[in-house]
Design an enzyme around this catalytic site. Sequence first.
Site, PDB file in Angstrom:
ATOM      1  CE1 TYR A   1     -82.066 -70.979  -4.729  1.00  0.00           C
ATOM      2  CE2 TYR A   1     -80.014 -70.473  -5.892  1.00  0.00           C
ATOM      3  CZ  TYR A   1     -81.397 -70.393  -5.799  1.00  0.00           C
ATOM      4  OH  TYR A   1     -82.105 -69.728  -6.775  1.00  0.00           O
TER       5      TYR A   1
ATOM      6  CB  SER B   1     -83.930 -78.098   2.923  1.00  0.00           C
ATOM      7  OG  SER B   1     -84.933 -78.214   1.934  1.00  0.00           O
TER       8      SER B   1
ATOM      9  CB  ILE C   1     -82.916 -74.231   4.447  1.00  0.00           C
ATOM     10  CG1 ILE C   1     -83.654 -74.440   3.122  1.00  0.00           C
ATOM     11  CG2 ILE C   1     -83.222 -72.869   5.063  1.00  0.00           C
ATOM     12  CD1 ILE C   1     -85.181 -74.446   3.261  1.00  0.00           C
ATOM     13  CB  CYS C   2     -81.257 -71.356   1.269  1.00  0.00           C
ATOM     14  SG  CYS C   2     -81.202 -70.194  -0.117  1.00  0.00           S
ATOM     15  CB  ALA C   3     -76.827 -69.504   1.017  1.00  0.00           C
TER      16      ALA C   3
END
Length: 284
Positions: A224, A251, A201-203
């Site tokens: 992200y 995500s 998720i994210c980075a």
Amino acid sequence: QETPSCDEGEKIEAIQNLGRRIRRVAIKQKEHTNCEDFVWNSWNLSFNLMFNQIFRSGSTLITFFAASSLLRSTPTHSFATLKVTGNPYSTTSSLSMSKRVLVPIADGSEEIETTCITDTLVRFGASVTIASVKPDGTLLCKMSRGIQVQADTTIEEAVKEEWDLVALPGGMPGAEHLRDSKPLVDLLRKQKESGKLYGAICAAPAVVLATHGLIPEGGSATCYPAPGFREKLASAESNEDVVVSDNMTTSQGPATAVDFALQLGEHLYGKGKRDEIAKGMLVK
């Protein structure tokens, strides 16, 4: 080690008595509700209480002996294995119905995402282990907003075991530290090639998965929505909050972390369990 505060025989007896009491309550509740999950949860609670409260000043050998003594009086279907690792007072139990989840972290990992993954999957019934990838082997990690999280083990120890799911939180520079952890990257490759679940998720999808070629060929991924991250995904880029491609799930960030964790839980336990957990968490 400190000298035990009471006789070792007394400790063993106290542990056995506590375990038997909880077992009786669990079996009675199972008969009343026909809910087998209660039995598993009660046994898990039993051992947490026994090892974290009664045995704080005991030895690893005596701890294991007492647990083994109690297990010998346990129905064979109630426990699969008991493993004592690291701190002699810290115990993890592998229950036959539990899925095993690894959450690697580092200095600079995102704390909301780490907590959402861990908390939500525990609600599903998973056995979640947090592993530090810090090169010096220390377990305490300072997260991206300054919160300190104590990992359960090191990544070097974690990769010796099998995992149903490996889920990476984002955060910077945490994602870079995950990217640079060879044991973790090797484990992720193993998950991908064996068809086992992994997610980020994210980075982390851009910084870890894309960098090491861990996005399935022809698959999609999200991350992200910031310059420098999206470009790494190239043709795989998706704008969806949560994206599933083969055995990989990705995500976008903190606000999508609960949906991300619920999706991971659905992979492990099914849609019905996801709906049940989401309802209990008041997720609309």
